[in-house]
Design a protein around this motif. Structure first.
Motif, PDB file in Angstrom:
ATOM      1  N   CYS A 285      -6.583 -10.223 -33.174  1.00 57.31           N
ATOM      2  CA  CYS A 285      -5.656  -9.436 -32.240  1.00 57.31           C
ATOM      3  C   CYS A 285      -6.738  -8.455 -31.667  1.00 57.31           C
ATOM      4  CB  CYS A 285      -4.652  -8.803 -33.334  1.00 57.31           C
ATOM      5  SG  CYS A 285      -3.792  -7.459 -32.278  1.00 57.31           S
TER       6      CYS A 285
ATOM      7  N   CYS B 108       0.489  -6.654 -31.891  1.00 56.02           N
ATOM      8  CA  CYS B 108       0.683  -7.998 -32.711  1.00 56.02           C
ATOM      9  C   CYS B 108       1.893  -7.415 -33.726  1.00 56.02           C
ATOM     10  CB  CYS B 108      -0.209  -8.545 -33.415  1.00 56.02           C
ATOM     11  SG  CYS B 108      -0.858  -7.330 -34.779  1.00 56.02           S
TER      12      CYS B 108
ATOM     13  N   CYS C 250      -7.236  -2.821 -33.629  1.00 57.75           N
ATOM     14  CA  CYS C 250      -6.522  -3.527 -34.704  1.00 57.75           C
ATOM     15  C   CYS C 250      -7.413  -4.314 -35.437  1.00 57.75           C
ATOM     16  CB  CYS C 250      -5.261  -4.448 -34.216  1.00 57.75           C
ATOM     17  SG  CYS C 250      -4.578  -5.404 -35.239  1.00 57.75           S
TER      18      CYS C 250
ATOM     19  N   CYS D 103       0.059  -1.670 -35.189  1.00 63.25           N
ATOM     20  CA  CYS D 103      -0.441  -2.207 -34.092  1.00 63.25           C
ATOM     21  C   CYS D 103       0.781  -2.717 -32.946  1.00 63.25           C
ATOM     22  CB  CYS D 103      -1.112  -3.482 -34.244  1.00 63.25           C
ATOM     23  SG  CYS D 103      -1.633  -4.362 -32.609  1.00 63.25           S
TER      24      CYS D 103
HETATM   25 ZN   LIG Z   1      -2.908  -6.141 -33.786  1.00 58.48          ZN
END
Ligand SMILES: [Zn+2]
Length: 230
Positions: free
Chosen positions: A26, A59, A21, A56
């Motif tokens: 993250c 997150c 990501c 992702c």
């Molecule tokens: Zn992420």
């Protein structure tokens, strides 16, 4: 003398899947291809490409991944690079935009400025060479070769072949400048990620492309005045 800057093209089928990501807080590895989205592009060949939108799973945020030669900017990397080369060869920001328009690419004067600034940030030692001075757009039929030559007006051409490579060529530069010019232009080529070839006027790129069975579907040109001040 003939100069050719050969630049990597846009590879619209080549999208490298992301490994992590991209958000700094993250960096997780659990990603999923969410959808394919169209992206309008200011380019010499493709008016539109497909970008991949990833999700992702850690997150929850999404981000886009683009084909080779394309970034999140609207203008393709090859167009930006051609603009930077023309500026570094001596054209002003405005004249670069005029030359690009004659070559079939629409880039504003301020877009040329920002592309140049972007490169200068990375390679601050680069400086301009006065090889080109001003632009004389092609005649009404669009073919610069049909115009009557007027003094030392090198011909500027943008050629794209099937393999996606793009070549910016300048023919008709006086031979006496060849030695020093070649070394200086090599620095410009390196900075923009182009391969430079300097020859005595034979259009090798088109000849090679034809012998390899490739088409040269696009070739536009503009005559460019030579200031002879190198
Ligand atoms: Zn992420």
């Amino acid at each position: 003398m003939r100069l050719a800057f050969v630049l990597p093209g846009v590879r619209r089928e080549e999208i490298t899947p992301p490994l992590v990501c991209p958000y700094e807080d993250c960096q997780a590895v659990r990603l999923r291809l969410h959808q394919r989205v169209a992206k309008y592009l200011n380019d010499t060949v493709y008016p539109e490409v497909t970008a991949h939108r990833y999700h992702c799973l850690t997150c929850g945020r999404t981000f886009r991944v683009y084909p080779k030669g394309v970034s999140n900017a609207q203008t393709s990397l090859r167009v930006k690079r051609v603009a930077v080369i023309l500026y570094l060869l001596g054209l002003s920001y405005g004249e670069t935009a005029v030359a690009l328009q004659a070559l079939g690419v629409y880039v504003s004067k301020s877009q040329v400025y920002y592309s140049v600034q972007e490169l200068m940030k990375r390679v601050p030692s680069l400086s301009r060479r006065t090889v080109l001075h001003r632009v004389c757009p092609p005649g009404p039929d669009g073919d610069p070769a049909s115009e009557k030559p007027s003094g030392e007006w090198p011909l500027l051409r943008l050629t794209v072949d099937d393999a996606g490579g793009t070549a910016l060529t300048v023919t008709g530069i006086p031979e006496e400048d060849a030695g020093t010019l070649k070394a200086r232009l090599a620095l410009i080529a390196e900075a923009v990620g182009a391969t430079l070839s300097v020859s005595d006027g034979v259009d090798e790129l088109e000849r090679v492309a034809r012998s390899a069975g490739a088409r040269v579907p696009r070739s536009a040109g503009a005559r460019v005045a030579d200031s002879l001040d190198v």
